[in-house]
Write a protein that holds these residues in place. Sequence first.
Motif, PDB file in Angstrom:
ATOM      1  N   UNK A 174       0.841  -1.208   0.000  1.00 20.26           N
ATOM      2  CA  UNK A 174       0.000   0.000   0.000  1.00 20.26           C
ATOM      3  C   UNK A 174       0.872   1.252   0.000  1.00 20.26           C
ATOM      4  N   UNK A 175       1.949   1.216   0.761  1.00 23.77           N
ATOM      5  CA  UNK A 175       2.888   2.341   0.801  1.00 23.77           C
ATOM      6  C   UNK A 175       3.582   2.494  -0.553  1.00 23.77           C
ATOM      7  N   UNK A 176       3.944   1.366  -1.177  1.00 22.54           N
ATOM      8  CA  UNK A 176       4.595   1.415  -2.486  1.00 22.54           C
ATOM      9  C   UNK A 176       3.657   1.983  -3.546  1.00 22.54           C
TER      10      UNK A 176
ATOM     11  N   UNK B  39       4.628   5.166  -5.885  1.00 23.49           N
ATOM     12  CA  UNK B  39       4.582   5.158  -7.352  1.00 23.49           C
ATOM     13  C   UNK B  39       3.704   6.289  -7.856  1.00 23.49           C
ATOM     14  N   UNK B  40       2.514   6.426  -7.275  1.00 20.83           N
ATOM     15  CA  UNK B  40       1.598   7.474  -7.734  1.00 20.83           C
ATOM     16  C   UNK B  40       2.178   8.866  -7.515  1.00 20.83           C
ATOM     17  N   UNK B  41       2.745   9.090  -6.350  1.00 21.30           N
ATOM     18  CA  UNK B  41       3.305  10.412  -6.044  1.00 21.30           C
ATOM     19  C   UNK B  41       4.359  10.814  -7.074  1.00 21.30           C
TER      20      UNK B  41
ATOM     21  N   UNK C 172      -8.038   0.453   1.455  1.00 21.13           N
ATOM     22  CA  UNK C 172      -7.624   1.622   2.226  1.00 21.13           C
ATOM     23  C   UNK C 172      -8.641   2.748   2.039  1.00 21.13           C
ATOM     24  N   UNK C 173      -9.429   3.097   3.060  1.00 24.75           N
ATOM     25  CA  UNK C 173     -10.444   4.152   2.896  1.00 24.75           C
ATOM     26  C   UNK C 173      -9.846   5.530   2.649  1.00 24.75           C
ATOM     27  N   UNK C 174      -8.545   5.693   2.944  1.00 24.12           N
ATOM     28  CA  UNK C 174      -7.897   6.991   2.752  1.00 24.12           C
ATOM     29  C   UNK C 174      -7.290   7.148   1.363  1.00 24.12           C
ATOM     30  N   UNK C 175      -7.327   6.070   0.545  1.00 24.64           N
ATOM     31  CA  UNK C 175      -6.636   6.123  -0.739  1.00 24.64           C
ATOM     32  C   UNK C 175      -7.256   7.149  -1.698  1.00 24.64           C
TER      33      UNK C 175
ATOM     34  N   UNK D  31      -7.187  12.318  -4.591  1.00 28.58           N
ATOM     35  CA  UNK D  31      -7.819  13.587  -4.978  1.00 28.58           C
ATOM     36  C   UNK D  31      -6.909  14.768  -4.658  1.00 28.58           C
ATOM     37  N   UNK D  32      -6.284  14.744  -3.473  1.00 31.18           N
ATOM     38  CA  UNK D  32      -5.380  15.835  -3.097  1.00 31.18           C
ATOM     39  C   UNK D  32      -4.144  15.865  -3.990  1.00 31.18           C
TER      40      UNK D  32
END
Length: 692
Positions: free
Chosen positions: A505-507, A511-513, A542-545, A550-551
């Motif tokens: 999940x961190x990876x 990648x997206x960032x 992950x509910x925060x994904x 969006x941010x």
Amino acid sequence: MDSKRLAPIIVSTDLNESEELISAIRGIGFAVRPTVASSDEALREQLQSIQADLILFDADKAGFGQEELHTLINDAGKRLPVIVLVHKPVTDPMQYLSAGADDVVVASNHEHVQHVVKRTAEAQFNWRSLKHSQGQVREAEKRCQLLLESSKDAIGYVHEGMHIHANRSYLDLFGLGDMDEIEGMPLMDLVTSSERSNVKEFLRQYSRSNDPEQTLSTQLLSVSGDEFEAELTFSPASIDGEDCTQILIQRHDGNTKELEKQIHFLSQRDLMTGLYNRQYFMDQLKEKVADATRGLGNRAVILLALDRFDSLKETFGISGSDIILVDFGKLLEKEIHDDDIACRFDSSRFIVLTSTWQAEALQAYMERLAGSITNHICELDGRSIASPASLGASIIDENAPDANETLARAERAFKQAVASGGGQGYIYRPREGEMSQKQLDELWGKRLREAIKENRMRLLFQPIVSLNGQPEEHYNVFMRMLDETGKPIAALEFMPSAERTGVAKMLDRWVLHHALKQLAARLRDNRRTILFVKLTAGSLQDPEMLPWLSEQLKENRISGDLLVFEIKTGVAVNYLRQAREFQKGLRQLHCHLTLDDFGSGANPFQLLKQVPADYLKFDATFMDDLPNSPENQETLKLLTSQAHAENRMVIAQRVEDPQVLPTLWGLGINYIQGNFLQVPSERMDYDFTALG
């Protein structure tokens, strides 16, 4: 277990010293049931015949060394703590501790002996109690699941009108094969059209009622179109912490008896080979591992596969290779012992759970199986086919880890057999310092965090090119890690561990960032680029994904329609509710979705009803010798035609040869991806006019 009863084995040739030690142990309140072994042979016999609690090993008077001691314990399949006795103080006890001892004491210091024995015995009793408790928990969970699965009543669970779980009787009642076919299916699909308005009204009233249990008589519909009368009992329930409604269905006719006869077979068997299926095997393996760790009988698992299967599949195609696997399964069932369990473990590998576990006997058993397989002839299309097999085994004894680690050990031995040329069997033997799968996963997690911190992660890009001449730039995003020396490590090596530990999940976010940063830079250069980004199951859950995404889009001033997220079809099926909700969230952000490895299974398009993806990336195995495989061509043609009818774009991956392009173009494939175009690179520099 009575904690005051202790059965030590004292390994010493000095009987007087042994009596003194026994007396000292009794002095701290233990009811001692000792045995004394004055030689390695005597110890071997005692380990086989008694249930010991610990070993007091006189390093000077045993008659053999500590290394041989631990070999004897392991060969007996025991887990026993060892207290080494010495006759003068040692300045550095590490030579004994590193060889496997739990502690080192001076034999004449009885007060110290008493303290160490008491502490070590309590630790051993606690370990056995833990194993027993773990076994009881597994048994309780299994009984609960069995009560549901073996129930003759059809029981299903719905949330907001959609099925989320059902037992085998429920599936059989409606003619459904497995959970994949019902998960996400609306309840109304199983109600006749004439009764749907009545059922909807009942459900509205039920949701407002304070009565937790209510019944309804109505007409239901099987997938084959058969209608039948039934009584439905509704009651509140919970699945995986999510509130839902339980539905118990009882038919008003007598047709259920015939269906019930099929439940036992369908719940345990692989329909192609007739062997046990993976789910049943895993249940049995967990049970036998629990038994072994409690001293209730040892076992072994043997993983095996035909060495030439891949080449046979290329020669005879998918249908021909299926016939070979069925023939292999029948041979295996014939050759194993009567009380052994044979299972088709995955697409081409099989596994046996056997009561033959002692090393010599197990090796002989594998050699006999390997010989029978090598000498077996399968007749197919007028040709005689033979293939040796590789086998890997793992012993299940008191030292056994959990079921997953047991399988991982068997797989390591299997890979060793394959690497040695095949046609033979290896038994897993732990090497000094070798780590368990859990320890390896934790190590990978640590290495990945360090790589991110030290800027040793890299993004790679591979072009996805239109076969219809569209010039838009599309890239699939990959990642790799550099080790401490700068050597690249492919994601395939670390992602399984990352997913098991939650690091994936961190990876995904890393990648997206970084991908969005590069995408923003290209937009500033007027290079409009669409990126396909892979997501793991952890991100779906992950509910925060989505809020985080969006941010990120706002921060980089990027429109969501430049992102296409890739989810493997198997992940979407296993996490259907999460995938459905995630897809809805992506729609709000104007992002798109791809289902990767699409096309396998009896009805792959059923998933699209719940997770309506924009792109379908076909399973890479369809590309195997595609120009010479009419079967693969026909399958891709049908899949592509149906996808286009539903307004979805299709992608062929792993395109390695330009000779396949006319075939793909003729099949109507929209996009291609593979090393023929360009190997993954750190730069997005492909010329998208090259195929124009």
